[in-house]
Scaffold this motif. Structure first.
Motif, PDB file in Angstrom:
ATOM      1  N   TYR A   1      45.206 104.767  77.127  1.00 42.20           N
ATOM      2  CA  TYR A   1      43.755 104.962  77.171  1.00 42.20           C
ATOM      3  C   TYR A   1      43.203 104.649  78.557  1.00 42.20           C
ATOM      4  O   TYR A   1      42.431 105.433  79.121  1.00 42.20           O
ATOM      5  CB  TYR A   1      43.078 104.083  76.112  1.00 42.20           C
ATOM      6  CG  TYR A   1      41.592 103.934  76.318  1.00 42.20           C
ATOM      7  CD1 TYR A   1      40.718 104.939  75.916  1.00 42.20           C
ATOM      8  CD2 TYR A   1      41.062 102.800  76.934  1.00 42.20           C
ATOM      9  CE1 TYR A   1      39.350 104.816  76.124  1.00 42.20           C
ATOM     10  CE2 TYR A   1      39.706 102.673  77.141  1.00 42.20           C
ATOM     11  CZ  TYR A   1      38.854 103.678  76.737  1.00 42.20           C
ATOM     12  OH  TYR A   1      37.506 103.563  76.951  1.00 42.20           O
TER      13      TYR A   1
ATOM     14  N   ASP B   1      39.131 114.417  78.015  1.00 41.37           N
ATOM     15  CA  ASP B   1      38.141 113.674  77.242  1.00 41.37           C
ATOM     16  C   ASP B   1      38.610 113.487  75.798  1.00 41.37           C
ATOM     17  O   ASP B   1      38.478 112.407  75.229  1.00 41.37           O
ATOM     18  CB  ASP B   1      36.802 114.404  77.285  1.00 41.37           C
ATOM     19  CG  ASP B   1      35.706 113.624  76.598  1.00 41.37           C
ATOM     20  OD1 ASP B   1      35.485 112.456  76.959  1.00 41.37           O
ATOM     21  OD2 ASP B   1      35.064 114.193  75.689  1.00 41.37           O
ATOM     22  N   SER B   2      39.169 114.527  75.234  1.00 45.86           N
ATOM     23  CA  SER B   2      39.679 114.453  73.868  1.00 45.86           C
ATOM     24  C   SER B   2      40.823 113.441  73.755  1.00 45.86           C
ATOM     25  O   SER B   2      40.886 112.659  72.798  1.00 45.86           O
ATOM     26  CB  SER B   2      40.150 115.835  73.420  1.00 45.86           C
ATOM     27  OG  SER B   2      40.710 115.798  72.146  1.00 45.86           O
ATOM     28  N   ASP B   3      41.703 113.443  74.742  1.00 39.92           N
ATOM     29  CA  ASP B   3      42.824 112.499  74.743  1.00 39.92           C
ATOM     30  C   ASP B   3      42.336 111.051  74.875  1.00 39.92           C
ATOM     31  O   ASP B   3      42.857 110.153  74.215  1.00 39.92           O
ATOM     32  CB  ASP B   3      43.796 112.813  75.883  1.00 39.92           C
ATOM     33  CG  ASP B   3      44.597 114.084  75.639  1.00 39.92           C
ATOM     34  OD1 ASP B   3      44.585 114.596  74.500  1.00 39.92           O
ATOM     35  OD2 ASP B   3      45.224 114.573  76.610  1.00 39.92           O
ATOM     36  N   VAL B   4      41.324 110.840  75.705  1.00 38.37           N
ATOM     37  CA  VAL B   4      40.748 109.504  75.857  1.00 38.37           C
ATOM     38  C   VAL B   4      40.217 109.027  74.507  1.00 38.37           C
ATOM     39  O   VAL B   4      40.499 107.901  74.072  1.00 38.37           O
ATOM     40  CB  VAL B   4      39.630 109.493  76.925  1.00 38.37           C
ATOM     41  CG1 VAL B   4      38.818 108.211  76.859  1.00 38.37           C
ATOM     42  CG2 VAL B   4      40.222 109.677  78.318  1.00 38.37           C
ATOM     43  N   LYS B   5      39.457 109.873  73.834  1.00 39.45           N
ATOM     44  CA  LYS B   5      38.886 109.511  72.532  1.00 39.45           C
ATOM     45  C   LYS B   5      39.981 109.266  71.495  1.00 39.45           C
ATOM     46  O   LYS B   5      39.876 108.340  70.684  1.00 39.45           O
ATOM     47  CB  LYS B   5      37.930 110.599  72.047  1.00 39.45           C
ATOM     48  CG  LYS B   5      36.661 110.655  72.870  1.00 39.45           C
ATOM     49  CD  LYS B   5      35.775 111.803  72.448  1.00 39.45           C
ATOM     50  CE  LYS B   5      34.540 111.881  73.341  1.00 39.45           C
ATOM     51  NZ  LYS B   5      33.726 113.049  73.056  1.00 39.45           N
ATOM     52  N   PHE B   6      41.034 110.085  71.530  1.00 39.02           N
ATOM     53  CA  PHE B   6      42.133 109.926  70.577  1.00 39.02           C
ATOM     54  C   PHE B   6      42.791 108.549  70.736  1.00 39.02           C
ATOM     55  O   PHE B   6      42.995 107.829  69.749  1.00 39.02           O
ATOM     56  CB  PHE B   6      43.179 111.028  70.765  1.00 39.02           C
ATOM     57  CG  PHE B   6      44.424 110.805  69.958  1.00 39.02           C
ATOM     58  CD1 PHE B   6      44.449 111.114  68.612  1.00 39.02           C
ATOM     59  CD2 PHE B   6      45.563 110.270  70.549  1.00 39.02           C
ATOM     60  CE1 PHE B   6      45.602 110.887  67.851  1.00 39.02           C
ATOM     61  CE2 PHE B   6      46.712 110.044  69.801  1.00 39.02           C
ATOM     62  CZ  PHE B   6      46.724 110.358  68.456  1.00 39.02           C
ATOM     63  N   HIS B   7      43.102 108.185  71.978  1.00 40.02           N
ATOM     64  CA  HIS B   7      43.796 106.919  72.205  1.00 40.02           C
ATOM     65  C   HIS B   7      42.867 105.723  71.975  1.00 40.02           C
ATOM     66  O   HIS B   7      43.327 104.651  71.570  1.00 40.02           O
ATOM     67  CB  HIS B   7      44.439 106.890  73.589  1.00 40.02           C
ATOM     68  CG  HIS B   7      45.605 107.818  73.681  1.00 40.02           C
ATOM     69  ND1 HIS B   7      46.816 107.574  73.084  1.00 40.02           N
ATOM     70  CD2 HIS B   7      45.734 109.038  74.264  1.00 40.02           C
ATOM     71  CE1 HIS B   7      47.645 108.573  73.299  1.00 40.02           C
ATOM     72  NE2 HIS B   7      47.006 109.480  74.011  1.00 40.02           N
ATOM     73  N   GLN B   8      41.594 105.924  72.163  1.00 41.99           N
ATOM     74  CA  GLN B   8      40.628 104.868  71.833  1.00 41.99           C
ATOM     75  C   GLN B   8      40.630 104.618  70.326  1.00 41.99           C
ATOM     76  O   GLN B   8      40.633 103.472  69.868  1.00 41.99           O
ATOM     77  CB  GLN B   8      39.242 105.286  72.318  1.00 41.99           C
ATOM     78  CG  GLN B   8      38.199 104.207  72.185  1.00 41.99           C
ATOM     79  CD  GLN B   8      36.869 104.661  72.761  1.00 41.99           C
ATOM     80  OE1 GLN B   8      36.543 105.845  72.741  1.00 41.99           O
ATOM     81  NE2 GLN B   8      36.107 103.717  73.275  1.00 41.99           N
ATOM     82  N   LYS B   9      40.662 105.696  69.551  1.00 41.74           N
ATOM     83  CA  LYS B   9      40.718 105.559  68.086  1.00 41.74           C
ATOM     84  C   LYS B   9      42.035 104.915  67.645  1.00 41.74           C
ATOM     85  O   LYS B   9      42.058 104.108  66.717  1.00 41.74           O
ATOM     86  CB  LYS B   9      40.553 106.921  67.419  1.00 41.74           C
ATOM     87  CG  LYS B   9      39.155 107.480  67.519  1.00 41.74           C
ATOM     88  CD  LYS B   9      39.071 108.872  66.920  1.00 41.74           C
ATOM     89  CE  LYS B   9      37.694 109.471  67.139  1.00 41.74           C
ATOM     90  NZ  LYS B   9      37.622 110.864  66.706  1.00 41.74           N
TER      91      LYS B   9
ATOM     92  N   CYS C   1      41.841 101.263  67.956  1.00 44.10           N
ATOM     93  CA  CYS C   1      41.089 100.671  66.833  1.00 44.10           C
ATOM     94  C   CYS C   1      41.944 100.603  65.570  1.00 44.10           C
ATOM     95  O   CYS C   1      41.925  99.603  64.855  1.00 44.10           O
ATOM     96  CB  CYS C   1      39.818 101.474  66.562  1.00 44.10           C
ATOM     97  SG  CYS C   1      38.593 101.306  67.858  1.00 44.10           S
TER      98      CYS C   1
ATOM     99  N   LYS D   1      41.360 107.208  80.942  1.00 44.25           N
ATOM    100  CA  LYS D   1      39.950 106.908  81.215  1.00 44.25           C
ATOM    101  C   LYS D   1      39.706 106.829  82.716  1.00 44.25           C
ATOM    102  O   LYS D   1      38.696 107.326  83.212  1.00 44.25           O
ATOM    103  CB  LYS D   1      39.563 105.592  80.520  1.00 44.25           C
ATOM    104  CG  LYS D   1      38.125 105.184  80.710  1.00 44.25           C
ATOM    105  CD  LYS D   1      37.218 105.978  79.807  1.00 44.25           C
ATOM    106  CE  LYS D   1      35.829 105.370  79.779  1.00 44.25           C
ATOM    107  NZ  LYS D   1      34.841 106.138  80.491  1.00 44.25           N
TER     108      LYS D   1
END
Length: 103
Positions: free
Chosen positions: A68, A41-49, A52, A72
């Motif tokens: 991502y 979950d942390s990795d998903v959020k990191f790559h989403q950021k 951006c 995901k």
């Protein structure tokens, strides 16, 4: 007010005996304590950021988006998370039914 407190406590005890509520807390505990899921979950959020941050850099954005999407998909296809989501929806439905009876 004592009767109301007793009634609330009784309802709480009854809810905890419902199978969907038991399942919800079972899967919630697994999800919250599974290091692999938390890391994913942390990795998903990191790559989403990162997507951006790099929206003006098509090459980096595409690379981050691919990573991502792969992570995901792993998260979305995880059977524990799927079961947790199903249990969560069932508990929500139960609570909505209770709310409608009380109104």
């Amino acid at each position: 007010m004592n009767n109301l407190d007793e009634l609330i406590s009784s309802i709480n005890d009854e809810l905890k005996q419902e199978e969907c509520v038991k399942q919800y807390f079972y899967y919630k505990n697994i999800v919250e304590n599974d290091d692999t899921l938390r890391r994913l979950d942390s990795d998903v959020k990191f790559h989403q950021k990162e997507m951006c941050k790099n929206k003006n850099n098509p090459e980096v954005y595409a690379k981050e988006k691919a990573i991502y999407e792969e992570l995901k998909n792993k998260l979305d296809e995880n059977p524990i998370l799927i079961n947790y989501q199903i249990a969560k929806e069932e508990v929500y439905s139960l609570l909505v039914d209770i709310k409608n009876v009380l109104m």
